[in-house]
Design a protein around this motif. Structure first.
Motif, PDB file in Angstrom:
ATOM      1  N   HIS A   1      -4.317  52.926 -37.677  1.00  0.00           N
ATOM      2  CA  HIS A   1      -5.668  53.322 -37.269  1.00  0.00           C
ATOM      3  C   HIS A   1      -6.242  54.203 -38.387  1.00  0.00           C
ATOM      4  N   SER A   2      -7.529  54.118 -38.582  1.00  0.00           N
ATOM      5  CA  SER A   2      -8.200  54.953 -39.585  1.00  0.00           C
ATOM      6  C   SER A   2      -9.416  55.617 -38.966  1.00  0.00           C
ATOM      7  N   HIS A   3      -9.691  56.821 -39.440  1.00  0.00           N
ATOM      8  CA  HIS A   3     -10.854  57.557 -38.949  1.00  0.00           C
ATOM      9  C   HIS A   3     -11.492  58.286 -40.123  1.00  0.00           C
ATOM     10  N   ARG A   4     -12.740  57.991 -40.361  1.00  0.00           N
ATOM     11  CA  ARG A   4     -13.447  58.665 -41.463  1.00  0.00           C
ATOM     12  C   ARG A   4     -13.661  60.117 -41.074  1.00  0.00           C
TER      13      ARG A   4
ATOM     14  N   LYS B   1      -4.253  63.023 -24.859  1.00  0.00           N
ATOM     15  CA  LYS B   1      -4.729  62.750 -26.212  1.00  0.00           C
ATOM     16  C   LYS B   1      -3.842  63.466 -27.227  1.00  0.00           C
ATOM     17  N   PHE B   2      -3.706  62.852 -28.391  1.00  0.00           N
ATOM     18  CA  PHE B   2      -3.049  63.523 -29.503  1.00  0.00           C
ATOM     19  C   PHE B   2      -4.058  64.438 -30.166  1.00  0.00           C
ATOM     20  N   GLN B   3      -3.608  65.634 -30.532  1.00  0.00           N
ATOM     21  CA  GLN B   3      -4.503  66.653 -31.070  1.00  0.00           C
ATOM     22  C   GLN B   3      -3.999  67.057 -32.461  1.00  0.00           C
ATOM     23  N   PHE B   4      -4.882  66.985 -33.445  1.00  0.00           N
ATOM     24  CA  PHE B   4      -4.534  67.304 -34.831  1.00  0.00           C
ATOM     25  C   PHE B   4      -5.351  68.506 -35.287  1.00  0.00           C
ATOM     26  N   LEU B   5      -4.679  69.501 -35.839  1.00  0.00           N
ATOM     27  CA  LEU B   5      -5.311  70.764 -36.200  1.00  0.00           C
ATOM     28  C   LEU B   5      -5.074  71.087 -37.666  1.00  0.00           C
ATOM     29  N   ASP B   6      -6.059  71.764 -38.245  1.00  0.00           N
ATOM     30  CA  ASP B   6      -5.820  72.329 -39.568  1.00  0.00           C
ATOM     31  C   ASP B   6      -5.578  73.828 -39.411  1.00  0.00           C
ATOM     32  N   ALA B   7      -5.443  74.528 -40.524  1.00  0.00           N
ATOM     33  CA  ALA B   7      -5.136  75.959 -40.455  1.00  0.00           C
ATOM     34  C   ALA B   7      -6.385  76.810 -40.254  1.00  0.00           C
ATOM     35  N   HIS B   8      -7.543  76.180 -40.090  1.00  0.00           N
ATOM     36  CA  HIS B   8      -8.795  76.916 -39.914  1.00  0.00           C
ATOM     37  C   HIS B   8      -9.305  76.712 -38.486  1.00  0.00           C
TER      38      HIS B   8
ATOM     39  N   LEU C   1     -10.393  70.460 -35.395  1.00  0.00           N
ATOM     40  CA  LEU C   1      -9.599  69.744 -34.402  1.00  0.00           C
ATOM     41  C   LEU C   1     -10.118  68.320 -34.289  1.00  0.00           C
ATOM     42  N   VAL C   2      -9.222  67.355 -34.414  1.00  0.00           N
ATOM     43  CA  VAL C   2      -9.552  65.948 -34.202  1.00  0.00           C
ATOM     44  C   VAL C   2      -8.573  65.397 -33.180  1.00  0.00           C
ATOM     45  N   THR C   3      -9.078  64.676 -32.181  1.00  0.00           N
ATOM     46  CA  THR C   3      -8.217  64.110 -31.152  1.00  0.00           C
ATOM     47  C   THR C   3      -8.204  62.589 -31.254  1.00  0.00           C
ATOM     48  N   PHE C   4      -7.096  62.012 -30.811  1.00  0.00           N
ATOM     49  CA  PHE C   4      -6.941  60.556 -30.823  1.00  0.00           C
ATOM     50  C   PHE C   4      -6.383  60.112 -29.480  1.00  0.00           C
ATOM     51  N   ASN C   5      -7.078  59.198 -28.832  1.00  0.00           N
ATOM     52  CA  ASN C   5      -6.648  58.635 -27.555  1.00  0.00           C
ATOM     53  C   ASN C   5      -6.020  57.264 -27.825  1.00  0.00           C
ATOM     54  N   PRO C   6      -4.693  57.146 -27.668  1.00  0.00           N
ATOM     55  CA  PRO C   6      -4.048  55.861 -27.992  1.00  0.00           C
ATOM     56  C   PRO C   6      -4.451  54.729 -27.050  1.00  0.00           C
ATOM     57  N   ASP C   7      -5.070  55.066 -25.909  1.00  0.00           N
ATOM     58  CA  ASP C   7      -5.508  54.040 -24.956  1.00  0.00           C
ATOM     59  C   ASP C   7      -6.993  53.723 -25.071  1.00  0.00           C
ATOM     60  N   GLY C   8      -7.624  54.272 -26.113  1.00  0.00           N
ATOM     61  CA  GLY C   8      -9.049  54.003 -26.312  1.00  0.00           C
ATOM     62  C   GLY C   8      -9.319  52.532 -26.544  1.00  0.00           C
TER      63      GLY C   8
ATOM     64  N   ASN D   1     -14.410  55.293 -29.208  1.00  0.00           N
ATOM     65  CA  ASN D   1     -14.006  56.201 -28.130  1.00  0.00           C
ATOM     66  C   ASN D   1     -12.547  56.631 -28.224  1.00  0.00           C
ATOM     67  N   SER D   2     -11.884  56.292 -29.336  1.00  0.00           N
ATOM     68  CA  SER D   2     -10.508  56.762 -29.555  1.00  0.00           C
ATOM     69  C   SER D   2     -10.488  58.130 -30.232  1.00  0.00           C
ATOM     70  N   TRP D   3     -11.482  58.399 -31.093  1.00  0.00           N
ATOM     71  CA  TRP D   3     -11.485  59.604 -31.908  1.00  0.00           C
ATOM     72  C   TRP D   3     -12.606  60.551 -31.484  1.00  0.00           C
TER      73      TRP D   3
END
Length: 331
Positions: free
Chosen positions: A186-189, A207-214, A217-224, A229-231
């Motif tokens: 999967h790719s997300h711009r 949802k999977f939640q991805f964080l940076d050190a600041h 936050l970007v989330t990804f729904n594997p069932d999207g 509507n996945s990101w």
């Protein structure tokens, strides 16, 4: 045969019949012994022989324990159990042998399981039970700032694994649902203004939640149903009076190595190892009531701790660290 000889023969027969091989001790006796062992002793106890490999559920501490694993120098590792009463009750175990960690890099720590990559192979490993689960071929050829997360205990049928890497303008993600043989890409711009280098990941609110050190936050729904509507992308704020903002179900913990004074706890200060550098893997853990910093559910961000050596002095060694909590089920 004299009466005395007959008596000796009966004694010998009785002695032979009463002898039990150590590897054949009754299960209830082994379980009872296990209740008196510390976790590391329990790990060693289980590998003495096949008959002693009793279920990990037999180990049931009264307090949820926080462990820090140091690896990266062959198969020899060190385990630090942080004391829940005080720092004086910490316990450090050295020379714990895990050949699974020899040459490996940990991408995620959750529910007592580690997701590891070694020589192009990806697998789950639980250091507390020594269980190992191999995954289909690794979806990338080179390890480069990859972060991972998984949705459930890897023995569960609904477990989903994701591995993500941030490039300049894109999040590249690979996902694998248990039972599948092939990874999905999967790719997300995503510009750096929305999310910098990924420093932590976890699974919350389906949802999977991805964080940076600041504050990215970007989330990804594997069932999207579609990429649209996945990101989702967010900015994290500490406080707000607005009722329209969503709240995170977990806390974000930065600089945990320093906040928990891990260098002192591990004996890395005031010794010849002062110039050791450490890279730590991010982790998601359920709350530890006895530890204020981690009282709520938390995602711990990964860190790189530079060597403390003076300028010009070579770094003695580089090691890797993992924060983990043995999983006993329930919260």
């Amino acid at each position: 045969m004299s009466e005395c000889e007959e008596c000796d023969k009966m004694k010998r027969r009785k002695s032979d019949e009463s002898e039990v091989e150590w590897c054949n001790l009754p299960g209830d006796l082994l379980s009872r012994i296990a209740t008196y062992l510390d976790l590391i002793d329990f790990i060693r106890f289980r590998v003495v022989c096949k008959g002693w490999n009793i279920p990990h559920s037999e180990y049931n501490p009264s307090q949820r324990e926080l462990w820090f694993l140091i690896y990266g120098e062959g198969s020899q590792c060190s385990f630090l159990k942080l004391g829940w009463q005080s720092a004086h009750s910490d316990r450090l175990y050295t020379n714990v042998n895990f050949h699974e960690l020899d040459g490996a890099t940990c991408l995620a720590s959750y529910l007592g399981w580690l997701l590891l990559v070694r020589e192009g192979a990806m697998f789950f490993f639980c250091p507390f039970s020594r269980s190992k689960i191999d995954l289909p071929s690794c979806p990338f050829t080179e390890l480069s700032e990859h972060i991972a997360a998984f949705s459930a205990d890897p023995t569960c049928e609904d477990c989903v694994v994701v591995v993500v890497r941030k490039s300049e303008q894109e999040l590249e993600l690979h996902s694998l649902r248990k039972g599948n043989k092939d990874w999905r890409k999967h790719s997300h711009r995503c510009s750096r203004s929305a999310l910098n280098t990924v420093s932590g990941a976890g699974f919350s609110e389906n949802k999977f939640q991805f964080l940076d050190a600041h504050d990215g936050l970007v989330t990804f729904n594997p069932d999207g149903k579609s990429s649209k509507n996945s990101w989702m992308s967010y900015r994290i704020v500490s406080h707000s009076s607005s009722k329209d903002l969503e709240s995170l179900e977990y806390g974000i913990r930065k600089n945990m190595f320093g906040l928990l004074n891990m260098a002192d706890r591990l004996g890395l200060k005031g010794s010849e190892d002062d110039n050791v550098s450490i890279s730590t893997c991010g982790a998601m853990i359920f709350g530890l009531r006895w530890l204020p910093l981690l009282r709520g559910d938390s995602i711990i961000l990964s860190e790189t701790i530079a060597a403390a050596a003076a300028d010009g002095q070579p770094v003695a060694r580089h090691v890797k660290g993992i924060t983990t909590v043995p999983w006993m089920g329930g919260k």
